[in-house]
Design an enzyme around this catalytic site. Sequence first.
Site: not given
Length: 710
Positions: A399, A428, A446, A448, A450, A530, A576
Site C-alpha cells: 500500500c 515479513r 499476494q 494485492d 488498492h 476491515k 485494500h
Amino acid sequence: MLLVRFLRRSQVWAPYGLRYRTSLAADPDIQYPLEKDPPPAYIAERIALFDRLKAEDDVKLASRPPEPIRVELPDGRVMDGQSWETTPYMIASTISKGLADSSVVARVNGQLWDLTRPFEGSSTLELLKFDDKEGTQVFWHSSAHILGEAMELHYGGRLCYGPPSERGFHYDMHMMDRTMTPDDHTALNTLMKRIVKEKQPFVRLEMTREDLLEMFRYNKFKCHVIRERVTTPTTTVYRCGSLIDLCLGPHIPHTGKVKSIEVIHNSASQWQGKQDAESLQRAHGISFPGTKQMKEYKHFREEAARRDHRKLGEEQELFFFNALSQGSCFFLPNGTHIYNTLVDFIRGEYRRRGFSEVKTPNIYNLRLFERSGHWEHYADNMFSFDVDTEKYALKPMNCPGHCLMFAHKHRSLRDLPVRFADFGVLHRAEISGALSGLTRVRRFQQDDAHIFCTVEQIQGEMRSCLEFLKFVYGVFGFTFDLVLSTRPEDFLGDAHVWDQAEAQLKTSLTEFAGDAWSVNEGDGAFYGPKIDIVVKDALQRHHQCATIQLDFQLAERFDLKYRSTEDDSARPVIIHRAILGSVERMIAILTEHFGGKWPFWLSPFQVSVVPVSAVFNDYAEQVVQRCVDSGLQAAADLSTDTMNMKVRNAQLRQFNYVAIVGQRELDAGTVNIRTRDNTVHGAFSMEDFLDHCKQLKQSRSNDSDSVFSK
C-alpha cells in the site's frame, strides 16, 4: 419459593480443598517422575493466600441480604429466585436436570457468566452448550486450566498464557531445565485424567492488584501481565485443584464436565511472540464433553494428516524448504505450475474487472514506512538494514508504494476509481517458532490490490469486491463467512471518521449478504475497519484468506488528492483488497482441500500417456507433444513396468487422465482414456480429447467428467 427450598437443602458442588498424591509412581514409559516431589513451593503459598481471601469474600457474600429477583428466559418465561444465592445452574435444574448438566456456561444480561455464580439482581438468562461457539471456547478455556494444573505438577515451571483457540487450547510454560517432548504427553494425559476424575470445581475470586502481585511474585510473566494489563482496582482469579490462575473467566462448573481430554502435540514459542524474548514450551490439547466426539476428532486428524500440504508437497514434488533460507519456499516445477495458474486466473479477472496491474520496488527507504505509520505499528515484523548512511527495509505490504504511484501525477474526479493490482514479493520477519509450511512464511506474494475512490463510489466498489471473491471462491468450491472487524485500541485518526467507515462497510455487507455476517469488535487494522472472509474447506476447517479494508487514514498521511471541481480538491478513500491472500498460503489450503487430487485446470498432472509396450513409445511421445502444444501438462511413462503397473502409478500420482496407446490407437490416431478414479471413457480421437481438455480448462470445473462426451 421452590428455588429457596432448593437452596436450603442442596449443596451443589463439592468443597474445593486440595489433595496431593505425591506417592503415585511414575509410568515406566515416562522418563521423569509423574509429579514433582516435593511439589513446587509456590503451590502451597498460593493456596494459603487464596484460602484466606476466599474466606473473607465468603463472609462478605453472606452479609449481603438476599432479595427476590426475576430471571427471564429466552422463551419469555420468568423464574423467581434470590439475589446472591440463586445461580444459573439452579434455574436450569428446575427446568430439566438434563438441561442443567448439558449446559457449559450461562449468558446473563448479555454477559458470559459461570453457571455456579449467583445472580446479583433480576436478569435475563440464556444457557449455552458445547455446540454453541461461545460454549466451545469456555469449555476449551477451562480445559487449558486442567492442562496448566497438570503441567505445574509435572514440570514445576512457570505458566504464561493458556488460551482457547479455534481448534482446541494450549498452555505456554517457561522451564529452565526441561524441554517438552512427545514422550511427556503420557504423563500429562495421566494427570489430566486424574484431575477430571476428581471433579475439581472452578472457584472464582476477585482480588486487588496488590494481592495479585503477592500471589504471583514467583512468576515474572504473570507479574508482567498484571502490571501491564490490569488497569482496574481489582480483577479475578480462578482455582481448580492446585492451580490458581489469573483469569477473567467464565468457566465450566467443575473439571468432571470434561469427559475426554488429551495433549495432541507440543511446540516451542517465545514470550509475547518476540524473537529476543524468553523461550517457552507449549503444550497443545483437545477436549470434549463426550468420548464419541474424541473418536470423531481423531478420525478427522488422521484425514487431515493424510492431506497435510507439507506431506503432499513432498510426495507430489511441489515445493520444499531449506534451512539456508528459512521461511522462504522453493517451488519445484509442479508447484510452480499451480502457483502460476492461480496468478493467471486472478490476472485474467483483473482485466475483466477494471484493475491495472503494476510493479513496485521491493526495498524502500525507512522514511516511507514512517510516513505510512507501518514502522510505528509493524517494525518488529519488518526486515530492515543499513544502506550507506540510511536505513532501508524490505516491503511487508504494497500500500505505501501504491500511494506513491497514485501521487505520481495529478488526478481528477473522472480518473477515479483507480485500481492498482500488484503481485510483488513481500517479506515479513516471522519468528522461527511461528513458521509452518506454506501457511506461515517470511517471503510470499499476494493478489494485492488498492482502489482509490471517492466516498460516493465506496458502495459500488465494495459490492464489486465482494462479488469478485464470491466468484473466485465458487470456483474452488469454498463456502465462506463474512466478519466485520472494527476499531482497535491503537487506531489512527479520528473516531468519527472510523464510525463513518464502519457504517459504510455494514451497509455493503447487508446489501451483499443480508444478515449472514458477524462483527469482531476491536480487531480492525490500525488504519481502518476491515471485512475478513473466512473460508471453509472440504474438512470443514476455517481459514482466513481474503480481506477487504477501508482506509481513511493513508491518504491523509501521504497527502493524496484529486481535483473534484475546477477550484477544489478532495482526498480519495483507499480500499485494500486481497482475495487469495498469500498465494503460498492459498496453495497450502487448496492442497489440503483437494487432498492432492487437483482439478484439471489447476493440476500439474493432467495427462499420463501409457504405451502398452515399448513398441508404441514413439506414438506415446507424439501424443505427449500434441498435449503440450495444446497447453497441457503431460508426460509419457516409458519405463519397463507392465501396462497395469504404469496405469496404477499414474493414478496414485493423481494424473487426471491416463491415455493408453497401443496398436489400435496408433492405427486410428486415437487414445484410450480412463481417469485417476478408474472410470473408463474409452477411445477418443486426439482432436476430441484435446477439445474436451480445452473446455475443462476454460470452465475451471472441479469435475473432470462434467463435460466428457464422445
